[in-house]
Design a protein around this motif. Sequence first.
Motif, PDB file in Angstrom:
ATOM      1  N   GLN A   1       0.828  -1.206   0.000  1.00 13.61           N
ATOM      2  CA  GLN A   1       0.000   0.000   0.000  1.00 13.61           C
ATOM      3  C   GLN A   1       0.863   1.257   0.000  1.00 13.61           C
ATOM      4  O   GLN A   1       0.616   2.200  -0.752  1.00 13.61           O
ATOM      5  N   GLN A   2       1.888   1.260   0.841  1.00 13.15           N
ATOM      6  CA  GLN A   2       2.756   2.431   0.953  1.00 13.15           C
ATOM      7  C   GLN A   2       3.525   2.688  -0.337  1.00 13.15           C
ATOM      8  O   GLN A   2       3.637   3.825  -0.796  1.00 13.15           O
ATOM      9  N   GLU A   3       4.042   1.627  -0.936  1.00 14.01           N
ATOM     10  CA  GLU A   3       4.885   1.794  -2.118  1.00 14.01           C
ATOM     11  C   GLU A   3       4.093   2.155  -3.358  1.00 14.01           C
ATOM     12  O   GLU A   3       4.608   2.787  -4.271  1.00 14.01           O
ATOM     13  N   THR A   4       2.812   1.726  -3.390  1.00 13.61           N
ATOM     14  CA  THR A   4       1.997   2.047  -4.564  1.00 13.61           C
ATOM     15  C   THR A   4       1.112   3.261  -4.324  1.00 13.61           C
ATOM     16  O   THR A   4       0.409   3.701  -5.228  1.00 13.61           O
ATOM     17  N   GLY A   5       1.156   3.791  -3.094  1.00 14.54           N
ATOM     18  CA  GLY A   5       0.364   4.974  -2.790  1.00 14.54           C
ATOM     19  C   GLY A   5      -1.125   4.720  -2.806  1.00 14.54           C
ATOM     20  O   GLY A   5      -1.911   5.621  -3.076  1.00 14.54           O
ATOM     21  N   ASP A   6      -1.535   3.483  -2.503  1.00 14.12           N
ATOM     22  CA  ASP A   6      -2.941   3.124  -2.621  1.00 14.12           C
ATOM     23  C   ASP A   6      -3.674   3.029  -1.287  1.00 14.12           C
ATOM     24  O   ASP A   6      -4.808   2.586  -1.243  1.00 14.12           O
ATOM     25  N   THR A   7      -3.032   3.372  -0.187  1.00 10.98           N
ATOM     26  CA  THR A   7      -3.700   3.270   1.104  1.00 10.98           C
ATOM     27  C   THR A   7      -4.927   4.177   1.127  1.00 10.98           C
ATOM     28  O   THR A   7      -4.829   5.344   0.794  1.00 10.98           O
ATOM     29  N   PRO A   8      -6.120   3.684   1.568  1.00  5.61           N
ATOM     30  CA  PRO A   8      -6.391   2.313   1.979  1.00  5.61           C
ATOM     31  C   PRO A   8      -7.075   1.502   0.878  1.00  5.61           C
ATOM     32  O   PRO A   8      -7.908   0.660   1.173  1.00  5.61           O
ATOM     33  N   LYS A   9      -6.778   1.775  -0.388  1.00  4.85           N
ATOM     34  CA  LYS A   9      -7.435   1.053  -1.468  1.00  4.85           C
ATOM     35  C   LYS A   9      -7.014  -0.415  -1.491  1.00  4.85           C
ATOM     36  O   LYS A   9      -6.041  -0.811  -0.872  1.00  4.85           O
TER      37      LYS A   9
ATOM     38  N   VAL B   1      -5.434  -3.875  -2.216  1.00  5.76           N
ATOM     39  CA  VAL B   1      -4.144  -4.369  -2.687  1.00  5.76           C
ATOM     40  C   VAL B   1      -4.392  -5.679  -3.421  1.00  5.76           C
ATOM     41  O   VAL B   1      -5.001  -6.597  -2.880  1.00  5.76           O
ATOM     42  N   THR B   2      -3.903  -5.769  -4.643  1.00 10.25           N
ATOM     43  CA  THR B   2      -4.091  -6.970  -5.443  1.00 10.25           C
ATOM     44  C   THR B   2      -2.786  -7.758  -5.539  1.00 10.25           C
ATOM     45  O   THR B   2      -1.715  -7.275  -5.172  1.00 10.25           O
ATOM     46  N   ARG B   3      -2.896  -8.977  -6.056  1.00  8.83           N
ATOM     47  CA  ARG B   3      -1.712  -9.806  -6.257  1.00  8.83           C
ATOM     48  C   ARG B   3      -0.703  -9.087  -7.164  1.00  8.83           C
ATOM     49  O   ARG B   3       0.496  -9.107  -6.913  1.00  8.83           O
ATOM     50  N   LYS B   4      -1.204  -8.434  -8.190  1.00  6.28           N
ATOM     51  CA  LYS B   4      -0.328  -7.747  -9.139  1.00  6.28           C
ATOM     52  C   LYS B   4       0.492  -6.668  -8.450  1.00  6.28           C
ATOM     53  O   LYS B   4       1.682  -6.514  -8.718  1.00  6.28           O
ATOM     54  N   LYS B   5      -0.136  -5.932  -7.535  1.00  5.87           N
ATOM     55  CA  LYS B   5       0.576  -4.860  -6.841  1.00  5.87           C
ATOM     56  C   LYS B   5       1.647  -5.406  -5.904  1.00  5.87           C
ATOM     57  O   LYS B   5       2.735  -4.855  -5.800  1.00  5.87           O
ATOM     58  N   VAL B   6       1.324  -6.501  -5.219  1.00  7.78           N
ATOM     59  CA  VAL B   6       2.301  -7.097  -4.300  1.00  7.78           C
ATOM     60  C   VAL B   6       3.478  -7.667  -5.070  1.00  7.78           C
ATOM     61  O   VAL B   6       4.640  -7.472  -4.699  1.00  7.78           O
ATOM     62  N   GLU B   7       3.194  -8.375  -6.167  1.00  9.90           N
ATOM     63  CA  GLU B   7       4.270  -8.971  -6.950  1.00  9.90           C
ATOM     64  C   GLU B   7       5.128  -7.903  -7.612  1.00  9.90           C
ATOM     65  O   GLU B   7       6.339  -8.044  -7.743  1.00  9.90           O
ATOM     66  N   LYS B   8       4.496  -6.809  -8.016  1.00 12.53           N
ATOM     67  CA  LYS B   8       5.251  -5.712  -8.611  1.00 12.53           C
ATOM     68  C   LYS B   8       6.175  -5.085  -7.579  1.00 12.53           C
ATOM     69  O   LYS B   8       7.324  -4.761  -7.856  1.00 12.53           O
ATOM     70  N   LYS B   9       5.663  -4.919  -6.339  1.00 10.00           N
ATOM     71  CA  LYS B   9       6.469  -4.336  -5.279  1.00 10.00           C
ATOM     72  C   LYS B   9       7.671  -5.201  -4.955  1.00 10.00           C
ATOM     73  O   LYS B   9       8.768  -4.709  -4.685  1.00 10.00           O
TER      74      LYS B   9
END
Length: 299
Positions: free
Chosen positions: A210-218, A220-228
């Motif tokens: 969430q912090q790295e993608t700036g999506d808090t509190p939206k 979090v998907t698998r794609k975002k975690v794997e990208k991070k």
Amino acid sequence: MAQVNSLKSLNRASTDVSKSDLFSVAPHLILEEDGFNTRGAFCEDYYERPDIKAGIRSLADAYKRGDYVPPIIVKVRDGKVFVREGHRRRRAILLAISEGADIRKVQVLEHKGDEAEQTLLIATSNDGLPLTPLERAVIYGRLARWGWSDQEIAERVARTAEHVRQARSLLELPLELKKMIQAGEVAATYAAELFREHGEDAVSVLKQAQQETGDTPKKVTRKKVEKKNAPKIGKKVVEAMHKSVSSLTKRLDTLKEEGDTFTLTLTRDDVEELQELREKLAELEAEPRVDEKQQELTL
């Protein structure tokens, strides 16, 4: 013969019509029982959520207009009337009254079943607000504690025993992870998968994403975690890869075919460059989180 123009008169004239269990109760007598309603489980300020407030607002306006709203289902215990289905309707009635509506009594339907049947009512009612996976899990968990098997629960909610088992497993997740699921920050299935992989650290994995993608509190998907968590390749490594691959592709014309195998002639410089690239890639694998924010490319 007198005209029959109401159910009351028809009831008197025919044995095929009977009175129901509907009663009219003063709104202030209808109470909520702490912990009974599974909606909003693991949520703070559930009734302050915009979607829930909007639903209550809509119901309150319906009561003000005199529209038909299904009766609240209640259970009477020790002289107290507790909601069993219709918690939002109860709050909507009180909201309408606070705004001046003259609602003195509302229709309620008395539930005759035991605690298990009352709990099942939450899962099987047509309230118009779907239960979340965790809200269902709480219902199934409650029934399981009362001795119900997964198969028995499944038969009553028209699902499979495997569905019930998987839903109940969500109750084993850490509290913080369950709160994230209920807040819509992560899907229940993916949260369970992360917990199996990372244990208690699953919460940290999600919050970092969430912090790295700036999506808090939206969500979090698998794609975002794997990208991070994807390894980062610095410009120097990219340049070395480009140089080595370019050198190899230029020599494809020198390939010698020997059946199903091919022989490629390399110079000493080619070999040294490839060895150097191999060492850099090995370092990258050993330290996948190199912080070069301005000079990185994501693989």
